[in-house]
Design a protein around this motif. Structure first.
Motif, PDB file in Angstrom:
ATOM      1  N   ARG A  87       2.202   3.238 -11.291  1.00 36.50           N
ATOM      2  CA  ARG A  87       1.162   2.841 -10.788  1.00 36.50           C
ATOM      3  C   ARG A  87       0.027   2.197 -12.478  1.00 36.50           C
ATOM      4  N   ARG A 132      -0.258   8.476  -2.768  1.00 32.99           N
ATOM      5  CA  ARG A 132      -0.254   7.461  -4.033  1.00 32.99           C
ATOM      6  C   ARG A 132      -1.857   7.394  -3.659  1.00 32.99           C
ATOM      7  N   GLY A 176      -2.849   0.403  -4.243  1.00 34.76           N
ATOM      8  CA  GLY A 176      -2.661  -0.651  -3.228  1.00 34.76           C
ATOM      9  C   GLY A 176      -1.948  -2.025  -4.232  1.00 34.76           C
ATOM     10  N   VAL A 217       2.915  -0.578  -8.007  1.00 36.00           N
ATOM     11  CA  VAL A 217       2.066   0.368  -6.941  1.00 36.00           C
ATOM     12  C   VAL A 217       3.342   1.574  -7.675  1.00 36.00           C
ATOM     13  N   ARG A 218       4.521   1.191  -8.028  1.00 30.40           N
ATOM     14  CA  ARG A 218       5.303   2.576  -8.313  1.00 30.40           C
ATOM     15  C   ARG A 218       5.248   2.746  -9.737  1.00 30.40           C
ATOM     16  N   ILE A 242       5.003  -4.302  -5.636  1.00 35.46           N
ATOM     17  CA  ILE A 242       5.765  -3.014  -5.499  1.00 35.46           C
ATOM     18  C   ILE A 242       6.420  -2.902  -6.277  1.00 35.46           C
ATOM     19  N   HIS A 293       0.996  -1.069  -0.399  1.00 30.61           N
ATOM     20  CA  HIS A 293       0.126  -0.260   0.342  1.00 30.61           C
ATOM     21  C   HIS A 293       0.547   1.918   0.451  1.00 30.61           C
ATOM     22  N   ASP A 294       0.516   2.130  -0.808  1.00 34.16           N
ATOM     23  CA  ASP A 294       1.324   3.887  -0.875  1.00 34.16           C
ATOM     24  C   ASP A 294       0.926   4.695  -0.490  1.00 34.16           C
ATOM     25  N   ARG A 295       0.268   5.367   1.143  1.00 31.27           N
ATOM     26  CA  ARG A 295      -0.530   5.596   1.390  1.00 31.27           C
ATOM     27  C   ARG A 295      -0.229   7.338   1.093  1.00 31.27           C
TER      28      ARG A 295
END
Length: 83
Positions: free
Chosen positions: A80, A38, A41, A77-78, A74, A34-36
């Motif tokens: 998008r 952006r 997740g 998420v990076r 990962i 999870h990227d809080r």
């Protein structure tokens, strides 16, 4: 709100308003990234810790292995990336 089902040996990524849900987890493990900042997740439904021989076989779903699925989650998420 969109519900995204994550099946066996599957990996999905979502954004704001999406709900990622592991289906039929059983003895498998779900790993969430999870990227809080952006609000994005990924959720991976993993069957095995690692691929033992390192070989990729035609038609084999590599996302069932943690050593493959977690780095991909990962990266998604990076980057998008959805799906």
């Amino acid at each position: 709100m969109s519900r995204i089902a994550v099946g066996i040996a599957d990996l999905r990524t979502g954004g704001p308003g999406d709900v990622l849900a592991a289906v039929g987890l059983g003895s498998c493990v779900a790993v969430a990234v999870h990227d809080r900042v952006r609000h994005r997740g990924s959720l991976a439904h993993i069957m095995l810790p690692q691929q033992s021989d390192g070989l990729r076989r035609a038609g084999e779903n590599m996302r069932k292995y943690a050593d493959i699925a977690v780095p991909e989650a990962i990266q998604r998420v990076r980057d998008r990336r959805d799906g």
